[in-house]
Motif scaffolding. Sequence first.
Motif, short mmCIF file in Angstrom:
data_model
loop_
_atom_site.label_atom_id
_atom_site.label_comp_id
_atom_site.label_asym_id
_atom_site.label_seq_id
_atom_site.Cartn_x
_atom_site.Cartn_y
_atom_site.Cartn_z
N TRP A 242 -2.62 -26.93 -4.73
CA TRP A 242 -3.49 -28.05 -5.07
C TRP A 242 -3.43 -29.18 -4.05
N GLN A 245 -6.25 -29.18 -1.89
CA GLN A 245 -7.53 -29.60 -2.48
C GLN A 245 -7.69 -31.12 -2.45
N ASP B 36 -9.85 -28.31 -9.88
CA ASP B 36 -8.86 -28.35 -10.96
C ASP B 36 -8.64 -29.76 -11.48
N ARG B 52 -6.10 -35.75 -11.45
CA ARG B 52 -5.55 -34.40 -11.37
C ARG B 52 -4.16 -34.43 -11.99
N GLU B 54 -0.79 -32.04 -12.43
CA GLU B 54 -0.15 -30.81 -11.96
C GLU B 54 1.28 -30.73 -12.49
#
Lengths: 256, 151
Positions: A242, A245, B36, B52, B54
């Motif tokens: 991620w 990203q 995401d 986000r 995570e």
Amino acid sequence: MRSRPQILALIGFTWLTTIPLLLGCAYYGKMQAMRAAKELAEPPATADDAPTAGVAMERPLARLAADKGVDSAAPAAQRMLIYTGRLGMAVADIEASVQATQRLADEVGGYMLAMSANSITIRVPAKQFFPILERLKALGQTLSKNVTAQDVTDEYTDLQLRLKNAEALRDRLVAILEKAANVKDTLEVERELNRVREEIERIKGRIAQLDKLIAFSTIEVSFTQAQDQPAKIRRPETPFPWLDQLGVETVLGIRG
Amino acid sequence: MTRIMRYALAALLIGTVCGCRYSLPPGFVKVDPIWDTRVRAVSAEGAAITLRVETNPENGDLAFWEKAIMTRLVEFRGYRLADRREIKHGDETPGVQMTFDYQRDGIDYTYVVNVMVKGRKVYCIEIAGEKTDIAPQLTAISDAVRKWPLS
């Protein structure tokens, strides 16, 4: 009142007795410095050795460092090092990066030494040398990095000893001068005294210069335009995909 | 049938409440998240904000994530750090706000990332837009997203 031959004999005697003494002192001092450096480099292996380590800090080098007001906890206190760093960086905005580098130097008590359209040389307190190098990396892509440390411990120790000896010689010559019998003898002793005084000033000047170079490290940064540099392909795999990203493209939904 | 209607009503209420939890800065509307991200909002000028969430591995702390993000963006992607400051998200969670300048296709962008660590989660709030457009709104945007719940 003494005759001229007597004065000359006295000067000769002084030289003959002083030179072996100076050489002996210099050799002894050097041996002491080397022993101290060796002891400082080797920490005690057991708890029983601990007091020895305490004594080691009192050895000439550590004491010298303490006299000069250098933090004994820092490596520079054990070895007298002059740090110089050179960075080559590719950045998006050269002018802004030059200014940012100058601000960094100001922030930590340093100063700008030289500046051009695409490079800047700063001097920062020695303790800030590596933190500043790390912070400069954030300005862009590091293309080259070169760090050198010049060890001047031996030169510094020698200078201190030479200064001490030259001052002792000066004092002896002053004492001789007071006993000089005539103008000619007085002039000869004064000539020698002037030479020794000049030597003392030269040594003091060099010590002061070394003090400045040790206290402040030099960092030279050259900037080039980021687009002009070939892209550096260096993207190690990460267990956190991620992270790739993150960025403008994802947030704004820019494709391609 | 009554029971199904009750569930549907409850779900609608929860959805409404959750949707309102993210206070938006003036001029922004909430849209469907992409990639995401959990939350995404955009302005009429094209600026955008995303949240986000995570998984934070064991021992992952703020310093770790700050360095990881910095390395990825600056070393590998050519972003230039313009500002870095420590923040308190929602007045309690410590975080770091990094502001970057970035150029793409001749356009100058501003990209801000707030990173916070809370337990086993790492939160990233990203703000991006063309430099000239987003500059006047940046303070208002930062103030608004700082109240976003971290859950």
